[in-house]
Enzyme design. Structure first.
Site, mmCIF file in Angstrom:
data_model
loop_
_atom_site.group_PDB
_atom_site.id
_atom_site.type_symbol
_atom_site.label_atom_id
_atom_site.label_comp_id
_atom_site.label_asym_id
_atom_site.label_seq_id
_atom_site.Cartn_x
_atom_site.Cartn_y
_atom_site.Cartn_z
ATOM 1 N N GLU A 86 -3.334 -23.882 43.833
ATOM 2 C CA GLU A 86 -3.233 -25.045 42.201
ATOM 3 C C GLU A 86 -2.476 -23.708 41.395
ATOM 4 O O GLU A 86 -3.164 -24.001 39.716
ATOM 5 C CB GLU A 86 -4.104 -25.491 41.606
ATOM 6 C CG GLU A 86 -4.585 -26.759 42.634
ATOM 7 C CD GLU A 86 -5.170 -27.526 42.298
ATOM 8 O OE1 GLU A 86 -6.115 -27.156 41.045
ATOM 9 O OE2 GLU A 86 -5.635 -28.490 43.103
ATOM 10 N N GLU B 217 -5.975 -31.627 48.870
ATOM 11 C CA GLU B 217 -7.082 -32.143 49.142
ATOM 12 C C GLU B 217 -7.193 -33.347 48.216
ATOM 13 O O GLU B 217 -6.101 -33.336 47.583
ATOM 14 C CB GLU B 217 -7.581 -31.167 47.245
ATOM 15 C CG GLU B 217 -8.402 -29.496 47.364
ATOM 16 C CD GLU B 217 -8.401 -29.096 46.612
ATOM 17 O OE1 GLU B 217 -8.533 -29.826 45.089
ATOM 18 O OE2 GLU B 217 -8.655 -27.712 45.877
#
Length: 660
Positions: free
Chosen positions: A131, A242
């Site tokens: 990320e 995720e």
């Protein structure tokens, strides 16, 4: 008009290495203390023994190669994995700078040397970063999510890892990057897609709090995000790295954190993924020694305790085929990319990332303070592409024909015949009521007889100021000129359909925004987040249209809301002039300059004689050029000077293509 998209049907998701089912594992507990080998072993063994899962959770995703509290010692999860035969998706933390990334590589190569094939035979992939693109975006900055990394840095790091493992027993390991789905669909990050072997996608419908995000639409919202990521992956596998639903925590718009909802999300989304798409669930345990808010752990603070909810897939056995709901349920309205939820923000330092340390933070809608130069320019420019890329759907209208009504919702409340036999249709939205019809509407449908592709587009702006200002005959001065209307009337009687000038339905955002400047004809500015239209600078917008648009109508629209309606964007405008739009024969590239603009296929396919804030314009409309990339050049007329941050939310601004 010919327009392609990056969105793919969820039914066509990649299934390579579909046996990968696991959890995310942080390197520390919630109090910041480092996990030891025995801790990882206990977690891995518990995952493999979870009731109702048939022992399928045999893989682990890590965030760092470095053992907590050390500089470059290999993480103790590696010997734990060897002892429990847990396969590993390795992670190298990539947001702390070169020195710390060098330590990550040192830990990786040391582990290869120390453990040999016992270790490398368990490697299912290597993720360079997690990320980083999201945290480097204005959205991530606004969410205080920590330091990130730009695409060029990540590509460099990926190449460093390839070089480091070359000639070792890990040389065949596939390399990817993990980021939010909103980062992946941001065209400015395409270099990372080109550099990796697979894409890791993080998505949390719970955090998408700017749209309807209750548990009843969570499955559709997730798979829409997945489809969007598959669409930009250039055929490469997309792994779900995720996702999850919290068992406790605050209310996020319609989303309630509860054990019951977490179980529903597991059953609907998890059970649709397990065994078909590489999936790493968030999370086995996140409540030791303290419970974060929100908390996503499927078990509490005691590893030996029973799961908080039933993990047996009720609709199908774990690993069996389950259908995605993305194509059948678009409840989230083309998933406005507002908040796709991210993993926990990293603590400072290179190896302090801990999935237990904090709950996943929301990916909020792109934030930009102002378009005016300096800080705003850098922040806004980085957001636009991200925001635009997350669009849900778009429309365009046929050139040379009067636009039928442009609206802000599909809810028709009334249609009445007005002077001249035209039909005025009123639409009710949650914000305003709009009554709109350009001179030339012949029915309540968006169809106009006698549109000429070479005539000036007669465009009826949709006012966002008030219902009365948008009513027929009282709207802001419309680009629908009498000459355009005459041209349309004089043309053939072919019926032309116009899609809505809003993003309430299916639409496409531009995947490349390239300005060219006549004052610097040899300069390539590359892709930008801002649209710039001045007497010297025009901007080219590339749109990718999916093959699924075959037979549909695509409308090129220009949305220009009031400044006060913008929360994540802004614009500067001199209050004069209009815009002429050329359809180009081929797409622009990041190397396109003023002197190398592709030839014009249709000159002035749409012309807005004047534009003003608070209006939405249908520029041109035609059957979609499905499966192709289409480029349009927006050129200033009458001295117009406009710069804005292309954005979809909460009041969309800029060029989009809507589909009907």
């Amino acid at each position: 008009m010919h327009f392609p998209t990056v969105f793919a049907a969820a039914a066509a998701v990649a299934t390579a290495q579909a046996e990968l089912i696991g959890f995310n594992y942080g390197s520390t507990f919630t109090d910041g203390s480092a996990k030891a080998q025995s801790d990882f072993e206990a977690e891995f063994e518990r995952a493999q023994a979870l009731p109702g899962t048939d022992g399928e959770f045999t893989s682990a995703r890590l965030y760092t190669m470095i053992q907590g509290g050390t500089t470059d010692t290999p993480i103790s999860a590696i010997p734990a994995a060897i002892d429990t035969q847990t396969s590993l998706l390795l992670g190298l933390w990539a947001s702390a700078g070169q020195a710390d990334f060098t330590n990550e590589i040192t830990a990786l190569t040391s582990a290869i040397t120390q453990y040999g094939s016992d270790f490398t035979s368990l490697i299912v992939g290597i993720s360079v970063g997690s990320e980083d693109l999201y945290r480097n975006s204005p959205t991530g900055i606004a969410a205080d999510s920590g330091a990130g990394a730009d695409p060029a840095t990540l590509v460099d790091y990926i190449n460093q890892v390839r070089s480091a493992i070359s000639g070792t027993s890990a040389s065949s390991s596939s390399i990817g990057h993990v980021d939010t789905w909103t980062a992946w669909v941001n065209g400015t990050n395409d270099a990372v897609i080109e550099a990796v072997d697979w894409l890791g996608m993080d998505a949390y419908p719970y955090f998408q709090n700017t749209i309807s995000n209750g548990i009843s639409v969570a499955n559709a919202t997730f798979f829409e995000a997945y489809d969007n990521t598959v669409g930009v992956a250039s055929g490469k596998d997309v792994w779900v790295t995720e996702t999850g639903w919290p068992v406790s925590g605050p209310q996020e718009n319609d989303a309630t954190a509860s054990v019951a909802n977490a179980e529903t999300y597991w059953q609907q989304t998890g059970c649709s993924l397990f065994g078909k798409i590489n999936t790493f669930w968030y999370i086995l345990e996140d409540a030791l020694p303290t419970t974060p808010s929100p908390s996503f752990g499927i078990i509490g603070s005691d590893l030996s305790s029973a799961p908080l909810y039933n993990l047996t897939c009720s609709n199908a056995a774990l690993g069996s085929t389950a259908s995605s709901s993305a194509s059948s349920s678009k409840t989230s309205s083309a998933i406005s990319t507002a908040s796709s939820a991210t993993k926990p923000a990293s603590a400072s330092g290179t190896n302090t990332e801990s999935l237990s340390a904090a709950a996943p933070g929301p990916e909020t809608s792109p934030v930009s303070a102002s378009i005016s130069q300096t800080t705003a320019a850098s922040v806004a420019s980085r957001v636009a592409s991200s925001a635009a890329s997350q669009g849900s759907s778009g429309v365009a209208s046929q050139s040379g024909s009067p636009s039928a009504s442009t609206m802000t919702s599909a809810a028709v409340t009334s249609s009445v015949v007005v002077a001249g036999g035209y039909t005025s249709t009123t639409y009710q939205t949650t914000l305003i009521t709009i009554t709109s019809c350009s001179a030339g509407c012949t029915s309540s449908e968006t169809s106009v007889a006698g549109a000429s592709e070479n005539a000036t587009s007669a465009v009826a702006p949709t006012s966002t100021a008030s219902p009365s200002s948008a009513s027929v005959g009282t709207a802001a001065p419309s680009p629908a000129t009498s000459s355009a209307t005459t041209a349309a009337a004089a043309s053939s009687s072919a019926s032309v359909t116009f899609c809505d000038a809003n993003l309430n339905g299916e639409y496409q955002y531009p995947h490349l925004i390239v300005p060219v400047n006549s004052a610097e004809p040899d300069t390539a500015y590359g892709t930008q987040y801002n649209g710039t239209i001045t007497p010297t600078t025009s901007t080219i917008f590339n749109f990718d249209l999916p093959s699924s648009y075959a037979g549909k109508t695509c409308s090129l629209v220009f949305l220009f809301p009031e400044q006060a309606a913008l929360e994540t964007s802004a614009f500067t405008f001199n209050g004069q002039g209009g815009i002429s739009v050329n359809e180009l024969s081929s797409p622009a590239t990041q190397e396109t300059t003023y002197d190398s603009v592709p030839s014009v296929a249709v000159s002035a396919i749409g012309t807005l004689a004047s534009v003003s804030p608070g209006n939405s314009y249908v520029v041109a409309s035609h059957e979609c050029n499905a499966g192709a990339t289409q480029a349009f050049e927006f050129v200033s007329t009458g001295g117009l000077s406009l710069e804005y941050f292309e954005d979809w939310n909460p009041s969309p601004i800029g060029a989009f293509i809507t589909v009907c």
